[in-house]
Scaffold this motif. Structure first.
Motif, PDB file in Angstrom:
ATOM      1  N   ALA A   1      19.288 -32.212  -6.385  1.00  0.00           N
ATOM      2  CA  ALA A   1      20.537 -31.757  -7.010  1.00  0.00           C
ATOM      3  C   ALA A   1      20.520 -31.988  -8.518  1.00  0.00           C
ATOM      4  O   ALA A   1      21.243 -31.336  -9.260  1.00  0.00           O
ATOM      5  N   ALA A   2      19.678 -32.897  -8.996  1.00  0.00           N
ATOM      6  CA  ALA A   2      19.603 -33.183 -10.431  1.00  0.00           C
ATOM      7  C   ALA A   2      19.036 -32.000 -11.216  1.00  0.00           C
ATOM      8  O   ALA A   2      19.189 -31.923 -12.420  1.00  0.00           O
ATOM      9  N   HIS A   3      18.389 -31.078 -10.554  1.00  0.00           N
ATOM     10  CA  HIS A   3      17.786 -29.930 -11.227  1.00  0.00           C
ATOM     11  C   HIS A   3      18.782 -28.786 -11.342  1.00  0.00           C
ATOM     12  O   HIS A   3      18.468 -27.637 -11.092  1.00  0.00           O
ATOM     13  N   GLY A   4      19.983 -29.094 -11.757  1.00  0.00           N
ATOM     14  CA  GLY A   4      21.014 -28.082 -11.902  1.00  0.00           C
ATOM     15  C   GLY A   4      21.180 -27.684 -13.349  1.00  0.00           C
ATOM     16  O   GLY A   4      20.229 -27.680 -14.146  1.00  0.00           O
ATOM     17  N   VAL A   5      22.405 -27.373 -13.701  1.00  0.00           N
ATOM     18  CA  VAL A   5      22.726 -26.923 -15.055  1.00  0.00           C
ATOM     19  C   VAL A   5      22.447 -28.024 -16.064  1.00  0.00           C
ATOM     20  O   VAL A   5      21.869 -27.781 -17.131  1.00  0.00           O
ATOM     21  N   TRP A   6      22.844 -29.240 -15.741  1.00  0.00           N
ATOM     22  CA  TRP A   6      22.648 -30.340 -16.695  1.00  0.00           C
ATOM     23  C   TRP A   6      21.178 -30.616 -16.943  1.00  0.00           C
ATOM     24  O   TRP A   6      20.774 -30.958 -18.054  1.00  0.00           O
ATOM     25  N   PHE A   7      20.367 -30.460 -15.907  1.00  0.00           N
ATOM     26  CA  PHE A   7      18.924 -30.646 -16.088  1.00  0.00           C
ATOM     27  C   PHE A   7      18.371 -29.601 -17.046  1.00  0.00           C
ATOM     28  O   PHE A   7      17.579 -29.911 -17.932  1.00  0.00           O
ATOM     29  N   GLY A   8      18.807 -28.353 -16.885  1.00  0.00           N
ATOM     30  CA  GLY A   8      18.362 -27.280 -17.776  1.00  0.00           C
ATOM     31  C   GLY A   8      18.793 -27.510 -19.211  1.00  0.00           C
ATOM     32  O   GLY A   8      18.012 -27.314 -20.152  1.00  0.00           O
ATOM     33  N   LEU A   9      20.044 -27.947 -19.392  1.00  0.00           N
ATOM     34  CA  LEU A   9      20.526 -28.236 -20.749  1.00  0.00           C
ATOM     35  C   LEU A   9      19.768 -29.415 -21.352  1.00  0.00           C
ATOM     36  O   LEU A   9      19.465 -29.418 -22.550  1.00  0.00           O
TER      37      LEU A   9
ATOM     38  N   MET B   1      16.695 -30.246 -20.689  1.00  0.00           N
ATOM     39  CA  MET B   1      15.363 -29.772 -21.058  1.00  0.00           C
ATOM     40  C   MET B   1      15.405 -28.975 -22.361  1.00  0.00           C
ATOM     41  O   MET B   1      14.511 -29.096 -23.194  1.00  0.00           O
ATOM     42  N   MET B   2      16.459 -28.176 -22.544  1.00  0.00           N
ATOM     43  CA  MET B   2      16.587 -27.435 -23.809  1.00  0.00           C
ATOM     44  C   MET B   2      16.730 -28.415 -24.967  1.00  0.00           C
ATOM     45  O   MET B   2      16.138 -28.214 -26.028  1.00  0.00           O
ATOM     46  N   GLY B   3      17.509 -29.466 -24.767  1.00  0.00           N
ATOM     47  CA  GLY B   3      17.666 -30.473 -25.810  1.00  0.00           C
ATOM     48  C   GLY B   3      16.365 -31.187 -26.104  1.00  0.00           C
ATOM     49  O   GLY B   3      16.015 -31.421 -27.264  1.00  0.00           O
ATOM     50  N   LEU B   4      15.629 -31.516 -25.056  1.00  0.00           N
ATOM     51  CA  LEU B   4      14.345 -32.189 -25.230  1.00  0.00           C
ATOM     52  C   LEU B   4      13.370 -31.315 -26.000  1.00  0.00           C
ATOM     53  O   LEU B   4      12.688 -31.776 -26.919  1.00  0.00           O
TER      54      LEU B   4
ATOM     55  N   VAL C   1       6.938 -27.242 -21.783  1.00  0.00           N
ATOM     56  CA  VAL C   1       7.326 -26.097 -20.954  1.00  0.00           C
ATOM     57  C   VAL C   1       6.216 -25.781 -19.946  1.00  0.00           C
ATOM     58  O   VAL C   1       6.501 -25.528 -18.763  1.00  0.00           O
ATOM     59  N   ALA C   2       4.978 -25.810 -20.375  1.00  0.00           N
ATOM     60  CA  ALA C   2       3.858 -25.534 -19.467  1.00  0.00           C
ATOM     61  C   ALA C   2       3.785 -26.590 -18.371  1.00  0.00           C
ATOM     62  O   ALA C   2       3.540 -26.267 -17.197  1.00  0.00           O
ATOM     63  N   LYS C   3       4.028 -27.839 -18.733  1.00  0.00           N
ATOM     64  CA  LYS C   3       3.995 -28.928 -17.759  1.00  0.00           C
ATOM     65  C   LYS C   3       5.102 -28.758 -16.721  1.00  0.00           C
ATOM     66  O   LYS C   3       4.870 -28.909 -15.515  1.00  0.00           O
ATOM     67  N   GLU C   4       6.306 -28.452 -17.149  1.00  0.00           N
ATOM     68  CA  GLU C   4       7.429 -28.251 -16.233  1.00  0.00           C
ATOM     69  C   GLU C   4       7.212 -27.013 -15.368  1.00  0.00           C
ATOM     70  O   GLU C   4       7.529 -27.021 -14.180  1.00  0.00           O
ATOM     71  N   ASP C   5       6.673 -25.945 -15.953  1.00  0.00           N
ATOM     72  CA  ASP C   5       6.406 -24.731 -15.192  1.00  0.00           C
ATOM     73  C   ASP C   5       5.381 -25.000 -14.101  1.00  0.00           C
ATOM     74  O   ASP C   5       5.545 -24.562 -12.954  1.00  0.00           O
TER      75      ASP C   5
ATOM     76  N   MET D   1       7.044 -27.009 -11.338  1.00  0.00           N
ATOM     77  CA  MET D   1       7.928 -26.176 -10.520  1.00  0.00           C
ATOM     78  C   MET D   1       7.132 -25.272  -9.590  1.00  0.00           C
ATOM     79  O   MET D   1       7.505 -25.083  -8.431  1.00  0.00           O
ATOM     80  N   ARG D   2       6.032 -24.705 -10.085  1.00  0.00           N
ATOM     81  CA  ARG D   2       5.206 -23.832  -9.240  1.00  0.00           C
ATOM     82  C   ARG D   2       4.573 -24.620  -8.098  1.00  0.00           C
ATOM     83  O   ARG D   2       4.517 -24.145  -6.967  1.00  0.00           O
ATOM     84  N   GLU D   3       4.065 -25.824  -8.396  1.00  0.00           N
ATOM     85  CA  GLU D   3       3.459 -26.645  -7.352  1.00  0.00           C
ATOM     86  C   GLU D   3       4.502 -27.039  -6.312  1.00  0.00           C
ATOM     87  O   GLU D   3       4.227 -27.036  -5.117  1.00  0.00           O
TER      88      GLU D   3
END
Length: 112
Positions: free
Chosen positions: A34-42, A44-47, A96-100, A103-105
């Motif tokens: 559940a942590a991978h919601g809107v706040w997680f995305g925001l 990541m953008m901040g990071l 971004v490559a690391k997170e992608d 997510m794919r794995e």
């Protein structure tokens, strides 16, 4: 004329059961993550934003300091600002490559 081809319900059951299992597994996985919601995305953008901004500002600050101490024909500020921006963009690309990849794995592991 009014006859319809008879369907064997046992043939539909495995497909339906597999779809239901897949959907149930996705729901359970979404609840666990559940942590991978809107706040997680925001976040990541901040990071990513900070990973670009910090090296850029550090490069500009070092360039200003060098321009005051060692004036020359070229601008240390501009050169180090561009170098910091380049390093920051490479850093963001790495994140971004690391997170992608993660997510794919995770998606491939969930599909199995």
């Amino acid at each position: 004329m009014g006859e319809q081809p008879s369907r064997d319900p046992s043939k539909d059951a495995p497909g339906f059961a597999a779809q239901a299992d897949t959907k149930a597994a996705r729901k359970l996985k979404a609840r666990r993550n559940a942590a991978h919601g809107v706040w997680f995305g925001l976040g990541m953008m901040g990071l990513i934003g900070w990973s670009v901004a910090v090296p850029t500002l550090l490069g500009a600050a070092l360039g200003l300091w060098l321009d005051e101490r060692h004036p020359g024909t070229h601008s240390w500020t501009l050169a180090l600002l561009v170098a910091g921006l380049t390093i920051g963009c490479l850093n963001a690309w790495h994140w971004v490559a690391k997170e992608d990849k993660a997510m794919r794995e995770e998606q491939e592991a969930g599909d199995e």
